[in-house]
Write a protein that holds these residues in place. Structure first.
Motif, PDB file in Angstrom:
ATOM      1  N   CYS A   1       0.829  -1.210   0.000  1.00  0.00           N
ATOM      2  CA  CYS A   1       0.000   0.000   0.000  1.00  0.00           C
ATOM      3  C   CYS A   1       0.860   1.255   0.000  1.00  0.00           C
ATOM      4  O   CYS A   1       0.492   2.261  -0.593  1.00  0.00           O
ATOM      5  CB  CYS A   1      -0.926  -0.008   1.211  1.00  0.00           C
ATOM      6  SG  CYS A   1      -2.184  -1.281   1.082  1.00  0.00           S
TER       7      CYS A   1
ATOM      8  N   CYS B   1      -1.358   3.019  -2.675  1.00  0.00           N
ATOM      9  CA  CYS B   1      -2.762   2.615  -2.537  1.00  0.00           C
ATOM     10  C   CYS B   1      -3.609   3.840  -2.207  1.00  0.00           C
ATOM     11  O   CYS B   1      -3.267   4.621  -1.322  1.00  0.00           O
ATOM     12  CB  CYS B   1      -2.873   1.575  -1.418  1.00  0.00           C
ATOM     13  SG  CYS B   1      -4.538   1.332  -0.796  1.00  0.00           S
TER      14      CYS B   1
ATOM     15  N   HIS C   1      -4.638   3.813   1.620  1.00  0.00           N
ATOM     16  CA  HIS C   1      -3.704   3.710   2.744  1.00  0.00           C
ATOM     17  C   HIS C   1      -2.415   4.495   2.596  1.00  0.00           C
ATOM     18  O   HIS C   1      -1.650   4.592   3.540  1.00  0.00           O
ATOM     19  CB  HIS C   1      -3.362   2.233   3.001  1.00  0.00           C
ATOM     20  CG  HIS C   1      -4.560   1.433   3.338  1.00  0.00           C
ATOM     21  ND1 HIS C   1      -5.091   0.502   2.483  1.00  0.00           N
ATOM     22  CD2 HIS C   1      -5.355   1.466   4.426  1.00  0.00           C
ATOM     23  CE1 HIS C   1      -6.165  -0.026   3.035  1.00  0.00           C
ATOM     24  NE2 HIS C   1      -6.348   0.540   4.208  1.00  0.00           N
TER      25      HIS C   1
ATOM     26  N   PHE D   1      -3.667  -4.829  -4.262  1.00  0.00           N
ATOM     27  CA  PHE D   1      -2.975  -4.217  -3.127  1.00  0.00           C
ATOM     28  C   PHE D   1      -3.017  -5.189  -1.952  1.00  0.00           C
ATOM     29  O   PHE D   1      -3.976  -5.957  -1.798  1.00  0.00           O
ATOM     30  CB  PHE D   1      -3.652  -2.904  -2.738  1.00  0.00           C
ATOM     31  CG  PHE D   1      -3.274  -1.748  -3.627  1.00  0.00           C
ATOM     32  CD1 PHE D   1      -1.980  -1.243  -3.621  1.00  0.00           C
ATOM     33  CD2 PHE D   1      -4.215  -1.181  -4.469  1.00  0.00           C
ATOM     34  CE1 PHE D   1      -1.625  -0.181  -4.437  1.00  0.00           C
ATOM     35  CE2 PHE D   1      -3.868  -0.118  -5.293  1.00  0.00           C
ATOM     36  CZ  PHE D   1      -2.572   0.379  -5.282  1.00  0.00           C
TER      37      PHE D   1
ATOM     38  N   CYS E   1      -3.697  -4.673   1.029  1.00  0.00           N
ATOM     39  CA  CYS E   1      -4.870  -4.493   1.892  1.00  0.00           C
ATOM     40  C   CYS E   1      -6.066  -5.289   1.386  1.00  0.00           C
ATOM     41  O   CYS E   1      -6.897  -5.741   2.172  1.00  0.00           O
ATOM     42  CB  CYS E   1      -5.219  -3.014   2.009  1.00  0.00           C
ATOM     43  SG  CYS E   1      -5.587  -2.213   0.431  1.00  0.00           S
TER      44      CYS E   1
END
Ligand SMILES: [Zn+2]
Length: 124
Positions: free
Chosen positions: A53, A58, A61, A100, A102
């Motif tokens: 991220c 990202c 984030h 990503f 996340c």
């Protein structure tokens, strides 16, 4: 004693475990593929990128560090540009999946299904 750094992120390892348990084989960071994908299978023509991220900016984030701001801005901008360029380096019959970290953490089931579908798409 210094802690041995993990070579691969937890989301990346989770994804690899899911592929292995689904019976798929893959190689890591193949240098002859555009962008050295984190996970790839040349026979099945699939390349998976698991992006951090921070390093890949990202949208949810990424936070710009408070020091050396312009350095980081430029660094992340270039990472994103490189990633876009790598994607266009693959022939159209390849499945290139970029996720990503996340996304793996937050909805692993969906991400695993997407990646497994990319591997299973061509009966080899
Ligand atoms: Zn993120």
């Amino acid at each position: 004693m210094a802690r041995v750094p993990l070579k691969h992120s937890a989301p990346e390892r989770a994804l690899r475990a899911a592929l292995t348990s689904a019976g798929f084989r893959f190689r890591l960071h193949l240098p002859d593929l555009p962008g050295r994908p984190d996970i790839a299978n040349k026979r099945r023509k699939v390349a998976i990128f698991v992006d951090g991220c921070f390093w890949h900016g990202c949208p949810r984030h990424f936070r710009l560090p408070k020091t050396r701001t312009s350095f980081w801005e430029e660094k992340i901008r270039r990472n994103r540009l490189n990633r876009a360029r790598h994607r266009t380096g693959y022939p159209p019959e390849w499945a290139v999946v970029e996720i990503f970290e996340c996304e793996v953490r937050e909805r692993p089931g969906e991400v695993f299904a997407e990646v497994i579908a990319a591997f299973a798409r061509s009966p080899v």
